[in-house]
Design a protein around this motif. Structure first.
Motif, PDB file in Angstrom:
ATOM      1  N   LEU A 207       0.818  -1.209   0.000  1.00 56.13           N
ATOM      2  CA  LEU A 207       0.000   0.000   0.000  1.00 56.13           C
ATOM      3  C   LEU A 207       0.854   1.264   0.000  1.00 56.13           C
ATOM      4  CD1 LEU A 207      -2.663  -1.050   2.679  1.00 56.13           C
ATOM      5  CD2 LEU A 207      -2.903  -1.142   0.197  1.00 56.13           C
ATOM      6  N   PHE A 208       1.880   1.265   0.827  1.00 57.05           N
ATOM      7  CA  PHE A 208       2.683   2.467   1.018  1.00 57.05           C
ATOM      8  C   PHE A 208       3.678   2.693  -0.117  1.00 57.05           C
ATOM      9  CE2 PHE A 208       6.459   4.547   2.918  1.00 57.05           C
ATOM     10  CZ  PHE A 208       5.867   5.761   3.249  1.00 57.05           C
ATOM     11  N   ILE A 209       4.370   1.629  -0.541  1.00 61.01           N
ATOM     12  CA  ILE A 209       5.398   1.769  -1.569  1.00 61.01           C
ATOM     13  C   ILE A 209       4.815   2.190  -2.907  1.00 61.01           C
ATOM     14  CG2 ILE A 209       7.206   0.583  -2.838  1.00 61.01           C
ATOM     15  CD1 ILE A 209       7.864   1.338   0.046  1.00 61.01           C
ATOM     16  N   PRO A 210       3.693   1.608  -3.399  1.00 66.96           N
ATOM     17  CA  PRO A 210       3.115   2.115  -4.655  1.00 66.96           C
ATOM     18  C   PRO A 210       2.739   3.588  -4.589  1.00 66.96           C
ATOM     19  CG  PRO A 210       2.226  -0.039  -4.153  1.00 66.96           C
ATOM     20  CD  PRO A 210       3.015   0.369  -2.954  1.00 66.96           C
ATOM     21  N   ALA A 211       2.203   4.032  -3.456  1.00 68.48           N
ATOM     22  CA  ALA A 211       1.864   5.450  -3.323  1.00 68.48           C
ATOM     23  C   ALA A 211       3.124   6.314  -3.331  1.00 68.48           C
ATOM     24  CB  ALA A 211       1.072   5.680  -2.042  1.00 68.48           C
ATOM     25  N   ALA A 212       4.164   5.871  -2.627  1.00 68.57           N
ATOM     26  CA  ALA A 212       5.420   6.626  -2.613  1.00 68.57           C
ATOM     27  C   ALA A 212       6.061   6.634  -3.990  1.00 68.57           C
ATOM     28  CB  ALA A 212       6.371   6.019  -1.581  1.00 68.57           C
ATOM     29  N   PHE A 213       5.981   5.515  -4.705  1.00 70.86           N
ATOM     30  CA  PHE A 213       6.546   5.440  -6.053  1.00 70.86           C
ATOM     31  C   PHE A 213       5.840   6.417  -6.991  1.00 70.86           C
ATOM     32  CE2 PHE A 213       6.563   3.733 -10.370  1.00 70.86           C
ATOM     33  CZ  PHE A 213       7.916   3.550 -10.585  1.00 70.86           C
ATOM     34  N   SER A 214       4.522   6.461  -6.910  1.00 68.41           N
ATOM     35  CA  SER A 214       3.762   7.375  -7.766  1.00 68.41           C
ATOM     36  C   SER A 214       4.110   8.830  -7.459  1.00 68.41           C
ATOM     37  CB  SER A 214       2.265   7.134  -7.578  1.00 68.41           C
ATOM     38  OG  SER A 214       1.519   8.017  -8.372  1.00 68.41           O
ATOM     39  N   LEU A 215       4.224   9.156  -6.184  1.00 66.60           N
ATOM     40  CA  LEU A 215       4.530  10.528  -5.789  1.00 66.60           C
ATOM     41  C   LEU A 215       5.930  10.936  -6.223  1.00 66.60           C
ATOM     42  CD1 LEU A 215       3.772  13.105  -4.211  1.00 66.60           C
ATOM     43  CD2 LEU A 215       4.655  11.991  -2.153  1.00 66.60           C
ATOM     44  N   ILE A 216       6.920  10.110  -5.924  1.00 71.65           N
ATOM     45  CA  ILE A 216       8.305  10.464  -6.230  1.00 71.65           C
ATOM     46  C   ILE A 216       8.551  10.443  -7.738  1.00 71.65           C
ATOM     47  CG2 ILE A 216      10.698   9.722  -5.936  1.00 71.65           C
ATOM     48  CD1 ILE A 216       9.963   8.767  -3.161  1.00 71.65           C
TER      49      ILE A 216
END
Length: 242
Positions: A207-216
């Motif tokens: 959940l967290f890594i896909p969101a962080a990947f999209s943001l960065i």
């Protein structure tokens, strides 16, 4: 009949047995004593023994984990050839550390040297889940898939190996965490810290890594466009004369 000195100053040494409390709790109770808060002029407190070793361990732990994270970032930059994607991978570390501290608190284990070693181990174990997700998403995007679909496909196809490796590591640490066998009580906090970090990093990585990947990745794309507009037009294309 004897004067002891430390750094050319007279010293009086006070020792005590820890009766069912941790070293940190004993230090806090000593500092809270009225006599320690109103020391006479020329008198100061100097820690020694186990408490001094604990402070040295804490400073050594901070140096070790900081160095480990920096070295991991450098290696990931060389592998991914990007300064942004390694940030996404390292974003999983706070999540794993939080799980380690929480499970140590729930089980009542002190933050001892074995527990700190377990937390250092998590820097590599938790990053493994992020590497699987980010690497697959990058490959999918290079093949023409859009960012959202690439992230969803990576989370779907990498969930199984992530869960399998986490279960293997967690079950392997379980006997040590439960202190089965002689000499395992000292190493129990290390296994508990690793298991706690594995649980949170596995549950939240998808959940967290896909969101962080999209943001960065969005920040990376916008920064590349800004740099291209600013520096791309300074060098015009030169055509050879016919």
């Amino acid at each position: 009949n004897q004067l002891d000195r430390l750094d050319r100053r007279r010293v009086a040494t006070l020792t005590a047995e820890l009766n069912g409390i941790t070293l940190g709790q004993a230090s806090e109770r000593i500092d809270a004593l009225p006599a320690m808060q109103t020391l006479p002029a020329g008198v100061s407190q100097a820690v020694s023994g186990d408490l001094e070793n604990l402070q040295e361990t804490a400073s050594g732990f901070i140096f070790a984990i900081t160095t480990g994270i920096l070295l991991m970032y450098i290696v990931l930059v060389l592998l991914f050839k990007s300064f942004f994607h390694p940030i996404t991978i390292l974003a999983a570390l706070p999540v794993s550390f939080g799980g380690a501290f929480f499970l140590l608190l729930v089980t009542g284990k002190a933050l001892s040297m074995p527990a700190l070693i377990g937390i250092i181990m998590l820097t590599g174990i938790a990053a493994k889940n992020s590497i699987l997700l980010v690497d697959y998403a990058i490959i999918a995007m290079q093949r023409g898939m859009n960012k959202h679909d690439a992230i969803m496909d990576a989370a779907h196809k990498r969930a199984r190996p992530i869960i399998m490796t986490t279960l293997a590591m967690g079950l392997g640490m379980l006997p040590i965490a439960m202190a089965f066998g002689e000499g395992t009580e000292f190493r129990s906090p290390m296994a508990i810290a690793v298991i706690g970090g594995l649980i949170t990093s596995t549950l939240l990585s998808l959940l967290f890594i896909p969101a962080a990947f999209s943001l960065i990745d969005g920040v990376k794309t916008r920064l590349e466009r800004v740099l291209e507009r600013r520096f791309g037009g300074q060098h015009g294309e030169v055509k050879p004369a016919e």
